[in-house]
Design a protein around this motif. Structure first.
Motif, mmCIF file in Angstrom:
data_model
loop_
_atom_site.group_PDB
_atom_site.id
_atom_site.type_symbol
_atom_site.label_atom_id
_atom_site.label_comp_id
_atom_site.label_asym_id
_atom_site.label_seq_id
_atom_site.Cartn_x
_atom_site.Cartn_y
_atom_site.Cartn_z
ATOM 1 N N ASP A 15 -12.097 -0.654 5.696
ATOM 2 C CA ASP A 15 -11.729 0.504 6.930
ATOM 3 C C ASP A 15 -10.874 1.444 5.748
ATOM 4 O OD1 ASP A 15 -11.176 1.917 9.046
ATOM 5 O OD2 ASP A 15 -9.197 0.938 9.024
ATOM 6 N N LEU A 16 -10.546 2.605 6.282
ATOM 7 C CA LEU A 16 -10.119 3.394 5.380
ATOM 8 C C LEU A 16 -8.539 4.088 6.051
ATOM 9 C CD1 LEU A 16 -12.801 6.205 4.727
ATOM 10 C CD2 LEU A 16 -11.889 4.565 3.245
ATOM 11 N N ASP A 17 -8.303 4.621 7.361
ATOM 12 C CA ASP A 17 -7.234 4.925 7.850
ATOM 13 C C ASP A 17 -6.455 3.692 8.148
ATOM 14 O OD1 ASP A 17 -7.607 8.057 7.509
ATOM 15 O OD2 ASP A 17 -9.246 7.417 8.803
ATOM 16 N N GLY A 18 -5.186 3.658 7.738
ATOM 17 C CA GLY A 18 -4.357 2.450 7.930
ATOM 18 C C GLY A 18 -4.697 1.568 7.070
ATOM 19 N N THR A 19 -5.742 1.378 6.137
ATOM 20 C CA THR A 19 -6.099 0.193 5.449
ATOM 21 C C THR A 19 -6.212 0.765 3.932
ATOM 22 O OG1 THR A 19 -7.399 -0.576 7.336
ATOM 23 C CG2 THR A 19 -8.037 -1.505 5.217
ATOM 24 N N LEU A 20 -7.131 1.493 3.559
ATOM 25 C CA LEU A 20 -7.120 1.632 2.245
ATOM 26 C C LEU A 20 -6.567 3.074 1.898
ATOM 27 C CD1 LEU A 20 -9.068 0.568 -0.570
ATOM 28 C CD2 LEU A 20 -10.211 2.724 0.137
ATOM 29 N N SER A 253 0.809 -3.302 3.300
ATOM 30 C CA SER A 253 0.248 -2.146 3.788
ATOM 31 C C SER A 253 -0.400 -1.306 3.071
ATOM 32 C CB SER A 253 1.738 -1.476 4.414
ATOM 33 O OG SER A 253 2.257 -0.818 3.267
ATOM 34 N N ASN A 254 -1.032 -0.238 3.850
ATOM 35 C CA ASN A 254 -2.126 0.618 3.066
ATOM 36 C C ASN A 254 -0.822 1.601 2.207
ATOM 37 O OD1 ASN A 254 -0.452 1.736 5.609
ATOM 38 N ND2 ASN A 254 -1.942 3.595 5.293
ATOM 39 N N ASP A 255 0.161 1.904 2.628
ATOM 40 C CA ASP A 255 1.037 2.623 1.701
ATOM 41 C C ASP A 255 1.709 1.778 0.462
ATOM 42 O OD1 ASP A 255 1.152 5.013 3.069
ATOM 43 O OD2 ASP A 255 2.609 4.131 4.567
ATOM 44 N N ASP A 256 1.616 0.451 0.395
ATOM 45 C CA ASP A 256 1.609 -0.453 -0.887
ATOM 46 C C ASP A 256 0.582 -0.945 -1.237
ATOM 47 O OD1 ASP A 256 4.615 -0.170 -0.347
ATOM 48 O OD2 ASP A 256 4.553 -1.773 1.285
ATOM 49 N N ASP A 257 -0.618 -0.276 -1.270
ATOM 50 C CA ASP A 257 -1.726 -0.685 -1.941
ATOM 51 C C ASP A 257 -2.153 -2.017 -1.592
ATOM 52 O OD1 ASP A 257 -2.154 1.805 -3.386
ATOM 53 O OD2 ASP A 257 -0.491 1.091 -4.510
ATOM 54 N N GLY A 258 -2.076 -2.458 -0.431
ATOM 55 C CA GLY A 258 -2.499 -3.777 -0.043
ATOM 56 C C GLY A 258 -3.877 -4.428 -0.202
ATOM 57 N N VAL A 259 -4.876 -3.430 0.169
ATOM 58 C CA VAL A 259 -6.072 -3.891 -0.257
ATOM 59 C C VAL A 259 -6.318 -4.073 -1.715
ATOM 60 C CG1 VAL A 259 -8.556 -3.183 -0.139
ATOM 61 C CG2 VAL A 259 -7.103 -2.638 1.762
ATOM 62 N N ALA A 260 -5.674 -3.111 -2.467
ATOM 63 C CA ALA A 260 -6.055 -3.305 -4.180
ATOM 64 C C ALA A 260 -5.481 -4.364 -4.517
ATOM 65 C CB ALA A 260 -5.674 -2.078 -4.738
ATOM 66 N N ARG A 261 -4.269 -4.823 -4.006
ATOM 67 C CA ARG A 261 -3.484 -5.942 -4.515
ATOM 68 C C ARG A 261 -4.033 -7.412 -4.272
ATOM 69 N NH1 ARG A 261 0.718 -3.990 -6.956
ATOM 70 N NH2 ARG A 261 1.602 -2.144 -6.303
ATOM 71 N N VAL A 262 -4.843 -7.278 -3.026
ATOM 72 C CA VAL A 262 -5.551 -8.472 -2.637
ATOM 73 C C VAL A 262 -6.727 -8.463 -3.700
ATOM 74 C CG1 VAL A 262 -7.023 -9.490 -0.877
ATOM 75 C CG2 VAL A 262 -4.664 -8.711 -0.396
ATOM 76 N N LEU A 263 -7.272 -7.372 -3.774
ATOM 77 C CA LEU A 263 -8.574 -7.492 -4.597
ATOM 78 C C LEU A 263 -8.267 -7.842 -6.108
ATOM 79 C CD1 LEU A 263 -10.625 -4.284 -3.126
ATOM 80 C CD2 LEU A 263 -11.096 -6.977 -2.919
ATOM 81 N N ALA A 264 -7.218 -7.412 -6.759
ATOM 82 C CA ALA A 264 -6.785 -7.653 -7.821
ATOM 83 C C ALA A 264 -6.762 -9.318 -8.091
ATOM 84 C CB ALA A 264 -5.531 -6.832 -8.097
#
Length: 269
Positions: A15-20, A253-264
């Motif tokens: 998802d984008l808003d609130g997510t990425l 959170s989205n403001d803490d790069d949550g998606v990217a950190r999980v993917l890394a």
């Protein structure tokens, strides 16, 4: 519920808003770099959003060479590289108008807007919180729904989002799919059977990717079908309670790069 997936995902659905996307509407340099590295490994990153096409285009630079985005809660798959529609699953006008009549009978103060490939249209008393396009059509929904619609929007100024959704569900009786992703009382209505999950499943079938090999991220009720379908799912910090209940895992959170950190972590970047 036990998680069943390959050691590393074969497709990322987010998802984008609130997510990425961050609260200021940006995609951080760190997140952009992580997505680029994953794409470079041949793993598609698919944006799966409730946004209309006109808002999703703002972040298309980050979808990578695979270039596909699921837009308007599954009503459209857009081929970014070729700048054309890959799949459309719209609401037929007659069915949309029937739903509007039912909603207006049950909730007389409801106002409607319509998203089509041709653009945006809204009733005069529909309060749009985002800037309205200069070429937006205005008029009663009976005039706006003169062609297949990717998404029908309904807004109520006095009811809360959950109450509005529950009353709308009762009124429409399953004829269309009704969900929401906003903190305001804005319902997003799609054609029968059209959700983020059902369209993502069609796309994954085309790509030869099983649900077990998909990792998905979301934060609001419109993400629930996708999170339940994917082999691995993450709720963002601060997500809606139903999302926290459904997802297998938690992300920052989205403001803490949550998606990217999980993917890394998943891809050992």
């Amino acid at each position: 519920m036990a998680e069943v997936r390959a050691a590393r995902p074969r497709l990322v659905a987010t998802d984008l808003d609130g997510t990425l996307v961050r609260s200021d509407g940006s995609v951080s340099a760190y997140t952009a770099e992580v997505l680029a590295q994953i794409e470079a490994r041949g793993v598609p990153v698919v944006f799966v959003t409730g946004r209309p096409l006109r808002w999703t285009e703002e972040v298309f630079e980050h979808v990578g060479e695979h270039g596909l985005a699921v837009v308007s809660n599954g009503a459209l798959v857009w081929d970014v590289a070729r700048h054309r529609s890959h799949l459309e699953r719209p609401i037929e006008p007659a069915l949309g108008l029937e739903a509007c009549r039912l909603l207006r009978a049950a909730l007389p103060d409801a106002a409607f807007a319509v998203e089509t490939l041709a653009g945006f249209g809204l009733e005069d008393h529909f309060v749009e919180l985002a800037p309205v396009p200069a070429d937006a059509r205005r008029g009663p929904v009976e005039e706006l729904l003169d062609r297949p619609a990717l998404k029908l929007l309904a807004r109520h100024e006095r009811l809360g989002p959950q109450e509005f959704w529950e009353l709308a569900e009762q009124a429409v009786g399953g004829r269309l799919v009704i969900t929401w992703s906003s903190t305001s009382s804005l319902l997003e209505i799609s054609a029968p059977g059209v959700t983020k999950a059902s369209t993502l499943e069609l796309l994954c079938t085309d790509l030869g990717v099983d649900a077990a090999d998909v990792v998905a991220f979301g934060d609001m009720p419109n993400d629930l079908p996708m999170l339940a379908w994917a082999g691995s799912s993450y709720a963002m910090a601060g997500a809606h309670p139903t999302v926290l209940e459904t997802a297998l895992h938690r992300a920052g959170s989205n403001d803490d790069d949550g998606v990217a950190r999980v993917l890394a972590g998943l891809f050992d970047l």
